[in-house]
Enzyme design. Structure first.
Site, PDB file in Angstrom:
ATOM      1  N   LYS A  23     -25.322 -14.306  11.763  1.00  0.00           N
ATOM      2  CA  LYS A  23     -24.224 -14.060  12.781  1.00  0.00           C
ATOM      3  C   LYS A  23     -23.517 -13.028  12.321  1.00  0.00           C
ATOM      4  O   LYS A  23     -23.119 -11.950  13.359  1.00  0.00           O
ATOM      5  CB  LYS A  23     -23.478 -15.291  13.095  1.00  0.00           C
ATOM      6  N   ARG A  98     -17.749 -24.243  17.758  1.00  0.00           N
ATOM      7  CA  ARG A  98     -18.357 -25.035  16.628  1.00  0.00           C
ATOM      8  C   ARG A  98     -18.435 -26.420  17.206  1.00  0.00           C
ATOM      9  O   ARG A  98     -19.295 -27.222  16.536  1.00  0.00           O
ATOM     10  CB  ARG A  98     -17.631 -24.809  15.464  1.00  0.00           C
ATOM     11  N   ARG A 134     -26.782 -14.639  -0.531  1.00  0.00           N
ATOM     12  CA  ARG A 134     -25.915 -13.599   0.048  1.00  0.00           C
ATOM     13  C   ARG A 134     -24.814 -13.114  -0.747  1.00  0.00           C
ATOM     14  O   ARG A 134     -24.507 -13.939  -1.750  1.00  0.00           O
ATOM     15  CB  ARG A 134     -25.056 -14.490   1.222  1.00  0.00           C
ATOM     16  N   ARG A 167     -19.863 -16.191  -1.947  1.00  0.00           N
ATOM     17  CA  ARG A 167     -19.159 -17.324  -1.473  1.00  0.00           C
ATOM     18  C   ARG A 167     -19.401 -18.532  -1.932  1.00  0.00           C
ATOM     19  O   ARG A 167     -20.230 -18.925  -2.324  1.00  0.00           O
ATOM     20  CB  ARG A 167     -19.475 -17.375   0.161  1.00  0.00           C
ATOM     21  N   ARG A 178     -23.328 -28.118   5.135  1.00  0.00           N
ATOM     22  CA  ARG A 178     -23.328 -27.142   6.271  1.00  0.00           C
ATOM     23  C   ARG A 178     -24.136 -27.342   7.360  1.00  0.00           C
ATOM     24  O   ARG A 178     -23.958 -27.468   8.617  1.00  0.00           O
ATOM     25  CB  ARG A 178     -22.919 -25.586   5.999  1.00  0.00           C
TER      26      ARG A 178
END
Ligand code: AP5
Ligand code: MG
Length: 232
Positions: A23, A98, A134, A167, A178
């Protein structure tokens, strides 16, 4: 029909998808392409946490454990942001809504304003590898990946030369949490847009450039503008 400022002034683009679906990667390009602000609720929370604001203090534990921040905190922050003058010509939402109550609150707030919802679909097994590799830039928020978008120089952002970091919620156990939260709490919200007849699904399991072209194509031609109640 093309989505230019002339015939779609004020249009809101809602980019949905599981954690690590791409996203943020796509939102940065799409927002620049459309000339509208990119609004990521995750980025807003991380900025508040970094600045140690009251909101940041209240949100921190939820982000670190991979749980959703309570709706009332999210909605207050989001509506404050989209009420700013730079959002008058439309904006792109990344990571919001969400939950079903968040989606219903957004629908009510948008009223007759036109909007489009797009879902990036990526299988769970691809997601874990994406999130765990990431790399983010501390200075410009550029998103890279140790394998899929490796920096030319280790630890250094390709865009601005800033420091790359990981992160804290990209540890494998938090990513899995998640994903569970996405399936349990966010999927009903996705179904809400599907039931409105307004959801366009995009194969997010392609190269980033191919995903971007699919998103652009949908927004430029294949996607009817929606407004309240899913009416064109
Ligand atoms: P948020 O920051 O929104 O995280 P998320 O939804 O879990 O999504 P991510 O940012 O992890 O992934 P992404 O889809 O942006 O993927 P990216 O482009 O970076 O939210 C974080 C937390 O904040 C939540 O857990 C919650 O606590 C809280 N929160 C936020 N909004 C909330 C809300 N509305 N309500 C309640 N709580 C909220 O890509 C991932 C990696 O993959 C990158 O390394 C990238 O380089 C790579 N990649 C991207 N595309 C591709 C591709 N096509 N092929 C290969 N690799 C790719
Ligand atoms: Mg993101």
């Amino acid at each position: 029909m093309s989505l230019d400022a002339g015939n779609n002034a004020g249009r809101v683009v809602i980019l949905l998808g599981p954690p690590g679906a791409g996203k943020g990667t796509q939102a940065v390009r799409l927002a620049a392409d459309r000339g509208i602000p990119h609004i990521s609720t995750g980025d807003l929370f991380r900025s508040n946490i970094k600045q140690d604001t009251d909101l940041g203090k209240r949100a921190k534990g939820f982000l670190e454990s991979g749980q959703l921040v309570p709706d009332e905190l999210v909605l207050e922050m989001l509506f404050d942001r989209v009420g700013a003058s730079d959002c008058g010509g439309g904006y792109l939402l990344d990571g919001f809504p969400r939950t079903l109550p968040q989606a219903q609150a957004l629908t009510a707030a948008l009223g007759a304003q036109s909007w489009a919802s797009l879902l990036l679909e990526v299988p769970d097994d691809a997601i874990v590898g994406r999130a765990c590799g990431r790399l983010l830039c501390r200075d410009c928020s550029n998103i890279q990946h140790s394998e899929f978008a490796p920096p030319a120089k280790e630890g250094v952002c390709d865009s601005c030369g800033g420091e790359l970091y990981r992160r804290s919620d990209d540890e494998p156990d938090v990513v899995k949490k998640r994903l569970d939260v996405y399936h349990d709490e966010t999927q009903p919200m996705v179904d809400y847009y599907r039931d409105l007849g307004s959801l366009v699904t995009i194969d997010g399991n392609q190269k980033p450039d191919a995903v971007f072209e699919d998103l652009r194509r949908q927004l430029d031609g294949g996607l009817s503008p929606q407004s309240r109640g899913g009416q064109a």
